[in-house]
Design an enzyme around this catalytic site. Sequence first.
Site, PDB file in Angstrom:
ATOM      1  N   LYS A   1      13.870  30.076  25.912  1.00 15.04           N
ATOM      2  CA  LYS A   1      13.688  29.418  24.609  1.00 15.04           C
ATOM      3  C   LYS A   1      14.119  27.950  24.674  1.00 15.04           C
ATOM      4  O   LYS A   1      13.406  27.074  24.201  1.00 15.04           O
ATOM      5  CB  LYS A   1      14.497  30.142  23.517  1.00 15.04           C
ATOM      6  CG  LYS A   1      14.135  31.616  23.343  1.00 15.04           C
ATOM      7  CD  LYS A   1      14.855  32.251  22.166  1.00 15.04           C
ATOM      8  CE  LYS A   1      16.367  32.288  22.277  1.00 15.04           C
ATOM      9  NZ  LYS A   1      16.875  33.138  23.377  1.00 15.04           N
TER      10      LYS A   1
ATOM     11  N   ARG B   1      19.140  35.856  14.190  1.00 14.06           N
ATOM     12  CA  ARG B   1      19.468  36.877  15.177  1.00 14.06           C
ATOM     13  C   ARG B   1      19.766  38.222  14.533  1.00 14.06           C
ATOM     14  O   ARG B   1      20.003  39.190  15.254  1.00 14.06           O
ATOM     15  CB  ARG B   1      20.700  36.443  15.969  1.00 14.06           C
ATOM     16  CG  ARG B   1      20.400  35.790  17.312  1.00 14.06           C
ATOM     17  CD  ARG B   1      21.736  35.347  17.884  1.00 14.06           C
ATOM     18  NE  ARG B   1      21.831  35.292  19.307  1.00 14.06           N
ATOM     19  CZ  ARG B   1      21.741  34.161  20.005  1.00 14.06           C
ATOM     20  NH1 ARG B   1      21.453  33.028  19.433  1.00 14.06           N
ATOM     21  NH2 ARG B   1      21.947  34.193  21.308  1.00 14.06           N
TER      22      ARG B   1
ATOM     23  N   ARG C   1      21.683  30.125  35.816  1.00 11.58           N
ATOM     24  CA  ARG C   1      21.431  28.968  34.945  1.00 11.58           C
ATOM     25  C   ARG C   1      22.564  27.943  35.068  1.00 11.58           C
ATOM     26  O   ARG C   1      23.737  28.289  35.092  1.00 11.58           O
ATOM     27  CB  ARG C   1      21.331  29.432  33.490  1.00 11.58           C
ATOM     28  CG  ARG C   1      21.233  28.280  32.499  1.00 11.58           C
ATOM     29  CD  ARG C   1      20.691  28.709  31.165  1.00 11.58           C
ATOM     30  NE  ARG C   1      21.542  29.647  30.445  1.00 11.58           N
ATOM     31  CZ  ARG C   1      21.189  30.192  29.276  1.00 11.58           C
ATOM     32  NH1 ARG C   1      20.017  29.932  28.739  1.00 11.58           N
ATOM     33  NH2 ARG C   1      22.006  31.027  28.664  1.00 11.58           N
TER      34      ARG C   1
ATOM     35  N   ARG D   1      27.509  28.015  31.880  1.00  9.53           N
ATOM     36  CA  ARG D   1      28.051  28.401  30.579  1.00  9.53           C
ATOM     37  C   ARG D   1      29.044  29.545  30.751  1.00  9.53           C
ATOM     38  O   ARG D   1      28.820  30.452  31.541  1.00  9.53           O
ATOM     39  CB  ARG D   1      26.900  28.845  29.665  1.00  9.53           C
ATOM     40  CG  ARG D   1      26.202  27.685  28.998  1.00  9.53           C
ATOM     41  CD  ARG D   1      24.979  28.093  28.239  1.00  9.53           C
ATOM     42  NE  ARG D   1      25.142  29.285  27.411  1.00  9.53           N
ATOM     43  CZ  ARG D   1      24.226  29.708  26.538  1.00  9.53           C
ATOM     44  NH1 ARG D   1      23.100  29.038  26.387  1.00  9.53           N
ATOM     45  NH2 ARG D   1      24.426  30.794  25.831  1.00  9.53           N
TER      46      ARG D   1
ATOM     47  N   ARG E   1      25.636  40.564  25.906  1.00 10.38           N
ATOM     48  CA  ARG E   1      24.713  39.764  25.086  1.00 10.38           C
ATOM     49  C   ARG E   1      23.360  40.455  24.980  1.00 10.38           C
ATOM     50  O   ARG E   1      22.720  40.430  23.930  1.00 10.38           O
ATOM     51  CB  ARG E   1      24.544  38.364  25.697  1.00 10.38           C
ATOM     52  CG  ARG E   1      25.777  37.492  25.467  1.00 10.38           C
ATOM     53  CD  ARG E   1      25.767  36.276  26.358  1.00 10.38           C
ATOM     54  NE  ARG E   1      24.739  35.335  26.023  1.00 10.38           N
ATOM     55  CZ  ARG E   1      24.244  34.438  26.880  1.00 10.38           C
ATOM     56  NH1 ARG E   1      24.676  34.386  28.124  1.00 10.38           N
ATOM     57  NH2 ARG E   1      23.323  33.602  26.499  1.00 10.38           N
TER      58      ARG E   1
HETATM   59  P1  AMP Z   1      22.684  31.012  22.629  1.00 13.71           P
HETATM   60  O1  AMP Z   1      22.926  29.654  23.201  1.00 13.71           O
HETATM   61  O2  AMP Z   1      21.588  31.026  21.597  1.00 13.71           O
HETATM   62  O3  AMP Z   1      22.498  32.064  23.684  1.00 13.71           O
HETATM   63  O4  AMP Z   1      24.022  31.396  21.830  1.00 13.71           O
HETATM   64  C1  AMP Z   1      25.270  31.515  22.487  1.00 13.71           C
HETATM   65  C2  AMP Z   1      26.253  32.314  21.620  1.00 13.71           C
HETATM   66  O5  AMP Z   1      26.449  31.645  20.362  1.00 13.71           O
HETATM   67  C3  AMP Z   1      25.777  33.710  21.223  1.00 13.71           C
HETATM   68  O6  AMP Z   1      26.059  34.677  22.237  1.00 13.71           O
HETATM   69  C4  AMP Z   1      26.599  33.960  19.952  1.00 13.71           C
HETATM   70  O7  AMP Z   1      27.955  34.254  20.249  1.00 13.71           O
HETATM   71  C5  AMP Z   1      26.554  32.590  19.300  1.00 13.71           C
HETATM   72  N1  AMP Z   1      25.355  32.432  18.434  1.00 13.71           N
HETATM   73  C6  AMP Z   1      24.312  31.567  18.612  1.00 13.71           C
HETATM   74  N2  AMP Z   1      23.395  31.707  17.640  1.00 13.71           N
HETATM   75  C7  AMP Z   1      23.861  32.687  16.822  1.00 13.71           C
HETATM   76  C8  AMP Z   1      23.354  33.313  15.648  1.00 13.71           C
HETATM   77  N3  AMP Z   1      22.173  32.961  15.118  1.00 13.71           N
HETATM   78  N4  AMP Z   1      24.104  34.303  15.088  1.00 13.71           N
HETATM   79  C9  AMP Z   1      25.301  34.659  15.586  1.00 13.71           C
HETATM   80  N5  AMP Z   1      25.826  34.126  16.710  1.00 13.71           N
HETATM   81  C10 AMP Z   1      25.125  33.145  17.326  1.00 13.71           C
END
Ligand code: AMP
Length: 214
Positions: free
Chosen positions: A13, A88, A127, A160, A171
Amino acid sequence: MNVILLGAPGAGKGTQAEKMIEAWGIPHISTGDILRKAVAAGTPLGTQAKRYMDAGELVPDFVVIGLVKSRLQEPDAERGFILDGFPRTDAQAEALDRALEELGRSLDAVISIDVARDVIVKRLTSRRTCSSCGKIYSLIADPPADPAKCDVCGGDLYQRDDDTVETVTNRLAVYDRSTAPLVDYYRSKGLLKQIDGDRPVDEVFADVRSVVEG
Ligand code: AMP
């Protein structure tokens, strides 16, 4: 153009969003990026979010809903937006519907990028991200010339904290439980476009382009 990018962590994404910004210049709203910046800056939001993120759990709905609602009201988002990593959960999707209605806006498309699970695990653990310009690399598919430095700006590359094997497993379980049902939610609204994400970045982007440009 108001678009949601849906897909498991590691589906690509963020990479597709980078290309969409390059092509159309519309703002990229990534809740993960916003939260990571808050963690790095040590703000109260960051302190609150960090323990969820480190465990691969979702940050509470009311926190991320508040973030996105205020971000959508910034002037640059009037031209359109790419939502990445939001919504989400069902509650987030419903809150987004209400927020857009209040703003007199609507979604044009929800693009689901689909990638097989074993490929995702390999991608996430390989990554690397540039700490300076944010460019995303894969040590397998798109390796930088020097594994520790960004090809574009020379910044240091980092992994990360939540891209370790243990956190990735959680996740993905959280994705299956909370986020995957949104595919049906948006399909029933006639907005869903599914794209095979297990292909070279430019081939995936060609499909994204045809969805966006019609
Ligand atoms: P991402 O970079 O989108 O993979 O997000 C990394 C982490 O941020 C996720 O594993 C969650 O802990 C938190 N996070 C990001 N977006 C959301 C969301 N829409 N709702 C809840 N937690 C989020």
